[in-house]
Design a protein around this motif. Sequence first.
Motif, PDB file in Angstrom:
ATOM      1  N   GLY A 602      19.654 -28.180  -8.659  1.00  0.00           N
ATOM      2  CA  GLY A 602      19.004 -29.441  -9.028  1.00  0.00           C
ATOM      3  C   GLY A 602      18.595 -30.239  -7.796  1.00  0.00           C
ATOM      4  N   ILE A 603      19.524 -30.344  -6.835  1.00  0.00           N
ATOM      5  CA  ILE A 603      19.195 -31.058  -5.597  1.00  0.00           C
ATOM      6  C   ILE A 603      18.046 -30.335  -4.892  1.00  0.00           C
ATOM      7  CG2 ILE A 603      20.051 -31.833  -3.358  1.00  0.00           C
ATOM      8  CD1 ILE A 603      22.827 -31.965  -4.574  1.00  0.00           C
ATOM      9  N   GLY A 604      18.138 -29.017  -4.879  1.00  0.00           N
ATOM     10  CA  GLY A 604      17.079 -28.216  -4.254  1.00  0.00           C
ATOM     11  C   GLY A 604      15.726 -28.465  -4.900  1.00  0.00           C
ATOM     12  N   LEU A 605      15.729 -28.602  -6.229  1.00  0.00           N
ATOM     13  CA  LEU A 605      14.454 -28.851  -6.923  1.00  0.00           C
ATOM     14  C   LEU A 605      13.872 -30.199  -6.526  1.00  0.00           C
ATOM     15  CD1 LEU A 605      15.132 -27.534 -10.554  1.00  0.00           C
ATOM     16  CD2 LEU A 605      14.017 -26.378  -8.641  1.00  0.00           C
ATOM     17  N   ILE A 606      14.750 -31.175  -6.322  1.00  0.00           N
ATOM     18  CA  ILE A 606      14.245 -32.502  -5.934  1.00  0.00           C
ATOM     19  C   ILE A 606      13.670 -32.465  -4.522  1.00  0.00           C
ATOM     20  CG2 ILE A 606      14.934 -34.877  -5.419  1.00  0.00           C
ATOM     21  CD1 ILE A 606      17.028 -34.452  -7.719  1.00  0.00           C
ATOM     22  N   ARG A 612       7.792 -26.253  -1.254  1.00  0.00           N
ATOM     23  CA  ARG A 612       8.704 -25.312  -1.904  1.00  0.00           C
ATOM     24  C   ARG A 612       9.751 -24.729  -0.969  1.00  0.00           C
ATOM     25  NH1 ARG A 612       3.660 -24.644  -4.134  1.00  0.00           N
ATOM     26  NH2 ARG A 612       3.601 -24.926  -6.389  1.00  0.00           N
ATOM     27  N   GLU A 613       9.328 -24.405   0.254  1.00  0.00           N
ATOM     28  CA  GLU A 613      10.252 -23.712   1.147  1.00  0.00           C
ATOM     29  C   GLU A 613      11.425 -24.593   1.568  1.00  0.00           C
ATOM     30  OE1 GLU A 613       7.198 -24.592   1.824  1.00  0.00           O
ATOM     31  OE2 GLU A 613       6.923 -25.254   3.891  1.00  0.00           O
ATOM     32  N   VAL A 614      11.314 -25.917   1.355  1.00  0.00           N
ATOM     33  CA  VAL A 614      12.388 -26.828   1.739  1.00  0.00           C
ATOM     34  C   VAL A 614      13.671 -26.511   0.976  1.00  0.00           C
ATOM     35  CG1 VAL A 614      13.100 -29.254   1.666  1.00  0.00           C
ATOM     36  CG2 VAL A 614      10.821 -28.646   2.445  1.00  0.00           C
ATOM     37  N   PHE A 663       9.869 -21.386  -9.685  1.00  0.00           N
ATOM     38  CA  PHE A 663       9.120 -21.649  -8.451  1.00  0.00           C
ATOM     39  C   PHE A 663       7.698 -21.100  -8.525  1.00  0.00           C
ATOM     40  CE2 PHE A 663      11.248 -23.758  -4.938  1.00  0.00           C
ATOM     41  CZ  PHE A 663      12.473 -24.007  -5.509  1.00  0.00           C
ATOM     42  N   ALA A 664       7.513 -20.044  -9.295  1.00  0.00           N
ATOM     43  CA  ALA A 664       6.157 -19.492  -9.427  1.00  0.00           C
ATOM     44  C   ALA A 664       5.247 -20.468 -10.153  1.00  0.00           C
ATOM     45  CB  ALA A 664       6.210 -18.155 -10.167  1.00  0.00           C
ATOM     46  N   LEU A 665       5.806 -21.236 -11.090  1.00  0.00           N
ATOM     47  CA  LEU A 665       4.956 -22.047 -11.963  1.00  0.00           C
ATOM     48  C   LEU A 665       5.002 -23.559 -11.725  1.00  0.00           C
ATOM     49  CD1 LEU A 665       5.493 -20.288 -15.401  1.00  0.00           C
ATOM     50  CD2 LEU A 665       3.727 -19.879 -13.697  1.00  0.00           C
ATOM     51  N   ALA A 666       6.124 -24.045 -11.217  1.00  0.00           N
ATOM     52  CA  ALA A 666       6.248 -25.512 -11.160  1.00  0.00           C
ATOM     53  C   ALA A 666       5.373 -26.100 -10.057  1.00  0.00           C
ATOM     54  CB  ALA A 666       7.699 -25.897 -10.937  1.00  0.00           C
TER      55      ALA A 666
END
Lengths: 714, 72
Positions: A602-606, A612-614, A663-666
């Motif tokens: 979740g944190i990674g998504l934020i 994306r690579e972050v 990650f492919a779609l968001a």
Amino acid sequence: MQQSLDIALIGNPNTGKSTIFNGLTGMKQKISNYPGVTVERKVGRMTIDGTEHRVIDLPGTYSLNHKKVDEKITYQTLIGEFEHERSPDLAMVILDASNLDRNLYLATQVMDLGIPMIVVLNMMDIAEDRGLGVDPERISETLGVPVVPVVGKRRKDIEKLRQAVAGHDLSRPEPLRWQSDDAMNSAIEMITEKWLESYTDLPPQSHPIEALRLISDNQLSDAFKNHPDRGKADEIVAEARKLIENNGGNPSADEVLARYNFIEQCTDGQEDESAGEDTLTDKIDAVVTHKVAGPVIFVGILMVMFQAIFSWAEPFMNMIDLIFVQAGNWLSTTLPPGMLNDLLVEGVVAGLGGVVIFLPQIMFLFLFISILEGTGYMARAAFVMDGVMTKIGLHGRSVVPLISGFACAIPGIMATRTIDNWRDRFITIMVLPWMACSARLPVYALMIAAFIPDQTLLGFFGLQGLTFFGLYFFGIVMAVLAAVLIKQFFPTGEQTPFMMELPSYKMPKWSDVFKNMFERGWVFVTQAGKIIIAISIVLWFLASFPEVEVPQDVQQAQTTTETSFNAQTSPESYKLKNSYAGMLGQAMEPVIAPLGFDWKIGIGLITSFAAREVVVGTLNTIYSVEGDGEVVTLQQKLINDVDPETGEPVFTTLTALSLMIFFALAMQCMSTLAIVKRETNTWKWPIVMFVYMTAFAYLCSLLTFQVGTALGYG
Amino acid sequence: MSSLLSERTDPGTSRIKDISGPEAVRLMEMGLTPGRKIEVVRTAPMGFPIEIKVRGYLLSLRESEAKCITVE
């Protein structure tokens, strides 16, 4: 002493208008968007004998009939209706001398507006080579305006144009000299008196052309669609059309035909016979638009281009990255530690680095596109590809931007500018971020290496490689489906007009090519850059605040060697978990749990909204991986991570798949959203893009994880 | 003998007889006026668009546009 003038450059596409604009104004140019629309506005300045004039480069257009948005802007600017700007003092109509008939058509329309004008016959060299016998004096006599024959690439010819401006007496051309038909004239008068003068506030100089447009247009034109008295207009226009019909005329066609009859008085319609054969263009076209060779050549060119934005740009990107890391390090050690230091280093410098990093890709792509456009090849590529692309609701010109999207969506979206039809351009922009860009690679690489078994299928296909391929393919399929879907929302029939000119081949002017390349880079940095930096600062804030005291036991803890994971093993990890981003990640857990994600992801998504690579770096921090980019260690930690309550591993192959599909779609790229805002000139479309892409991502991940779990792959 | 340009896409020259349909005005504005000579130069890999030469320049047309043009 001469007065300062507003000079508008008008002309068909492919007439060398921008070369002349660049020649006249040099580097003194400003690019922006016209308010509310997606057409670019270029204004430059030139000084003649100490007087500074403003030069406005209007969008290339074939007609002022304003069915298309760029025609509308050209027309409205000329009549002084656009954003309350006054009508230009002088119109410079640039014509391709090797293609006079069609080019003169626009000139006759501009004449109707009664704006002082100069006709510029460009590409005289080509016309002479082809033995077209263009006679500038005769054209000048017939039109009654000054005509300047030039070769726009030549410096001395630009000087000729400057003198023509300086020497112009600003007299207005006689309008409507081509008009011979009495019935047509009465119809124009009728509409002017009964409708335009009484019910609209259009400036008088636009009345004749407005009346003609209403006559030829069977439906009442868009401008009056919401007019309170449009019923009245319908009546008057019907009456005017009837008047022409009763006289044996055709109200929809007569105006255009009369203009061409008039034009043929200037040119003899000479191009009917073999004069003007362009054998070089014919020879090149026989190869590059060949049924078999054509597509092969196009794919070859795409591959080189793709290589350039993918590989050649990389050393430059690494260099930029290094410079910004060094600058950040220098700044953080030079400034006293504290919040300002953090803000500057992790917010501003990192954000700025995140902007500049895209420049190599943007400039490489636009180097190629400028060359392909400048030579005339781009129209051929579109011609060859259009058959396939219309099947999925796109345009032949969509191919280059879409393929560029595999490297990076940003230059790809900027490249959609070559699609002149708004609907096709819009759909291309909206589906382009589903092309798997290079920022997804680190995420795919990490997840595939850790969770996809290194096996071969049928003894030949590596499972890991297949997963890679599958993800790329999945993106393409989604883009195609989305294109077909979005097309349904457009009411305008099944196809948009194509009618694309295939200009003669020529060597591009290299200074224009490089200028265009730098211009695109500059537009990105100045116009998308500020949005990106602002979001970077917000993300920095989320990840750094509130500041918490790190407990003693965490401070002392060393890198964990235990197999069971403890998220609070380093101060950084502890801080991140207790930051706003961490809180959000944890609050999000119920929402993302059905996808198989926990709060750490979740944190990674934020944070990966920055790019994306972050997410890889964020996971590094959360899992307290020592040193940056230790992917192998991170991999091991991900594999070893177990749920403290159930003792089950947090990551399985299924979670990894679900995450990769997400990650492919968001839409997790603020830079893409910033450039979509710039290119569509509204916040509406980036917001729609964000919502629909992320919703689809959620849905597909949910489906993957739930169906996978039900089938027992959990 | 007149037919629609969309049905006569083999390379060759003919003369425009009539322009009609939704794109008629725009086609005429591009110089495709009745009486003009028009040459089909080639077709794209999938049959359409077609490339034509009119008034000394090259123009590509989709099938829907070629349908608006009657030639003889």
